[in-house]
Write a protein that holds these residues in place. Structure first.
Motif, mmCIF file in Angstrom:
data_model
loop_
_atom_site.group_PDB
_atom_site.id
_atom_site.type_symbol
_atom_site.label_atom_id
_atom_site.label_comp_id
_atom_site.label_asym_id
_atom_site.label_seq_id
_atom_site.Cartn_x
_atom_site.Cartn_y
_atom_site.Cartn_z
ATOM 1 N N GLY A 150 0.824 -1.203 0.000
ATOM 2 C CA GLY A 150 0.000 0.000 0.000
ATOM 3 C C GLY A 150 0.856 1.250 0.000
ATOM 4 N N PRO A 151 0.213 2.401 -0.122
ATOM 5 C CA PRO A 151 0.944 3.664 -0.180
ATOM 6 C C PRO A 151 1.700 3.949 1.118
ATOM 7 C CG PRO A 151 -1.344 3.966 -0.853
ATOM 8 C CD PRO A 151 -1.221 2.591 -0.284
ATOM 9 N N GLU A 152 2.965 4.268 1.002
ATOM 10 C CA GLU A 152 3.786 4.574 2.182
ATOM 11 C C GLU A 152 3.231 5.771 2.952
ATOM 12 O OE1 GLU A 152 8.310 6.016 3.255
ATOM 13 O OE2 GLU A 152 8.006 4.842 1.429
ATOM 14 N N SER A 153 2.597 6.702 2.251
ATOM 15 C CA SER A 153 2.061 7.902 2.897
ATOM 16 C C SER A 153 1.000 7.572 3.946
ATOM 17 C CB SER A 153 1.478 8.847 1.855
ATOM 18 O OG SER A 153 0.392 8.222 1.175
ATOM 19 N N LEU A 154 0.355 6.415 3.831
ATOM 20 C CA LEU A 154 -0.697 6.053 4.781
ATOM 21 C C LEU A 154 -0.168 5.364 6.044
ATOM 22 C CD1 LEU A 154 -3.508 4.782 2.383
ATOM 23 C CD2 LEU A 154 -3.220 7.041 3.415
ATOM 24 N N VAL A 155 1.117 5.011 6.045
ATOM 25 C CA VAL A 155 1.670 4.275 7.189
ATOM 26 C C VAL A 155 1.578 5.088 8.476
ATOM 27 C CG1 VAL A 155 3.779 3.242 8.135
ATOM 28 C CG2 VAL A 155 3.147 2.835 5.759
ATOM 29 N N ARG A 156 1.647 6.375 8.392
ATOM 30 C CA ARG A 156 1.584 7.220 9.591
ATOM 31 C C ARG A 156 0.148 7.606 9.955
ATOM 32 N NH1 ARG A 156 5.965 8.731 6.600
ATOM 33 N NH2 ARG A 156 7.960 8.603 7.646
ATOM 34 N N ASP A 157 -0.802 7.173 9.191
ATOM 35 C CA ASP A 157 -2.204 7.519 9.408
ATOM 36 C C ASP A 157 -2.744 6.833 10.660
ATOM 37 O OD1 ASP A 157 -4.759 8.623 7.854
ATOM 38 O OD2 ASP A 157 -5.271 6.698 8.773
ATOM 39 N N VAL A 158 -3.578 7.520 11.402
ATOM 40 C CA VAL A 158 -4.131 6.972 12.642
ATOM 41 C C VAL A 158 -4.938 5.701 12.380
ATOM 42 C CG1 VAL A 158 -6.233 8.396 12.637
ATOM 43 C CG2 VAL A 158 -5.320 7.533 14.802
ATOM 44 N N TYR A 159 -5.630 5.636 11.253
ATOM 45 C CA TYR A 159 -6.424 4.449 10.938
ATOM 46 C C TYR A 159 -5.523 3.252 10.613
ATOM 47 C CZ TYR A 159 -10.113 7.877 10.788
ATOM 48 O OH TYR A 159 -10.977 8.887 11.117
ATOM 49 N N TYR A 160 -4.425 3.507 9.937
ATOM 50 C CA TYR A 160 -3.455 2.454 9.639
ATOM 51 C C TYR A 160 -2.901 1.885 10.942
ATOM 52 C CZ TYR A 160 0.610 0.149 7.543
ATOM 53 O OH TYR A 160 1.541 -0.767 7.149
ATOM 54 N N ASN A 161 -2.514 2.781 11.846
ATOM 55 C CA ASN A 161 -1.937 2.343 13.121
ATOM 56 C C ASN A 161 -2.966 1.659 14.008
ATOM 57 O OD1 ASN A 161 0.729 3.137 12.592
ATOM 58 N ND2 ASN A 161 0.197 5.249 13.012
ATOM 59 N N THR A 162 -4.211 2.079 13.943
ATOM 60 C CA THR A 162 -5.266 1.390 14.676
ATOM 61 C C THR A 162 -5.418 -0.032 14.151
ATOM 62 O OG1 THR A 162 -6.430 3.453 15.130
ATOM 63 C CG2 THR A 162 -7.715 1.428 15.292
ATOM 64 N N GLY A 163 -5.388 -0.180 12.839
ATOM 65 C CA GLY A 163 -5.451 -1.506 12.233
ATOM 66 C C GLY A 163 -4.282 -2.375 12.660
ATOM 67 N N LEU A 164 -3.080 -1.798 12.700
ATOM 68 C CA LEU A 164 -1.907 -2.548 13.166
ATOM 69 C C LEU A 164 -2.112 -3.046 14.589
ATOM 70 C CD1 LEU A 164 1.261 -0.578 11.975
ATOM 71 C CD2 LEU A 164 0.506 -2.836 11.249
ATOM 72 N N ALA A 165 -2.615 -2.187 15.447
ATOM 73 C CA ALA A 165 -2.829 -2.557 16.847
ATOM 74 C C ALA A 165 -3.846 -3.689 16.961
ATOM 75 C CB ALA A 165 -3.287 -1.345 17.650
ATOM 76 N N ILE A 166 -4.927 -3.601 16.215
ATOM 77 C CA ILE A 166 -5.966 -4.628 16.268
ATOM 78 C C ILE A 166 -5.422 -5.966 15.777
ATOM 79 C CG2 ILE A 166 -8.158 -5.367 15.237
ATOM 80 C CD1 ILE A 166 -8.939 -2.324 15.289
#
Length: 123
Positions: A13-29
């Motif tokens: 996926g786009p590297e620009s989204l890695v810092r996105d809060v939704y991306y990080n929430t998904g990582l945590a889940i």
């Protein structure tokens, strides 16, 4: 993620989204689910089933997904892991914590959960 995968051209996926809060929430889940599965497999081996996954989740203690989220401990009474959060601010390049992890107003949260849950029925 950036150093391990994206720097080597292996990111998804786009590297620009890695810092996105939704991306990080998904990582945590997902990290929590993988940790539950790891624990279940370590205790019982294959195959995984619902009972073993539940036991795996309820065996998670102080798991923070390598700093992606607040440390959680999951129990039979609290599948939310403690409900901690913190306030962060984007400084243009990274998220900067403004507060420590805390679980405030838990009495209010649990009141809403109990009220909502009491209305749930399986037909």
């Amino acid at each position: 993620m950036l150093e391990t995968l994206y720097a080597k051209g292996e990111g998804s996926g786009p590297e620009s989204l890695v810092r996105d809060v939704y991306y990080n929430t998904g990582l945590a889940i997902y990290a929590t689910g993988f940790e539950a599965a790891r624990i279940a497999i370590e205790k019982h081996g294959w195959p995984l089933n619902a009972e073993r996954m539940k036991e795996g989740y309820e065996s998670i203690e102080n798991f923070d997904g390598n700093g992606v989220m607040s440390p959680i401990t999951v129990t039979a009474k609290d599948h939310g892991g403690g409900g901690k959060t913190r306030v962060e601010q984007w400084d243009g390049s990274t998220w900067v914590p403004l507060t420590d992890w805390s679980a405030d107003y838990t009495d209010v949260v649990w009141e809403v959960i109990k009220e909502s849950s009491s209305k749930f029925t399986v037909e």
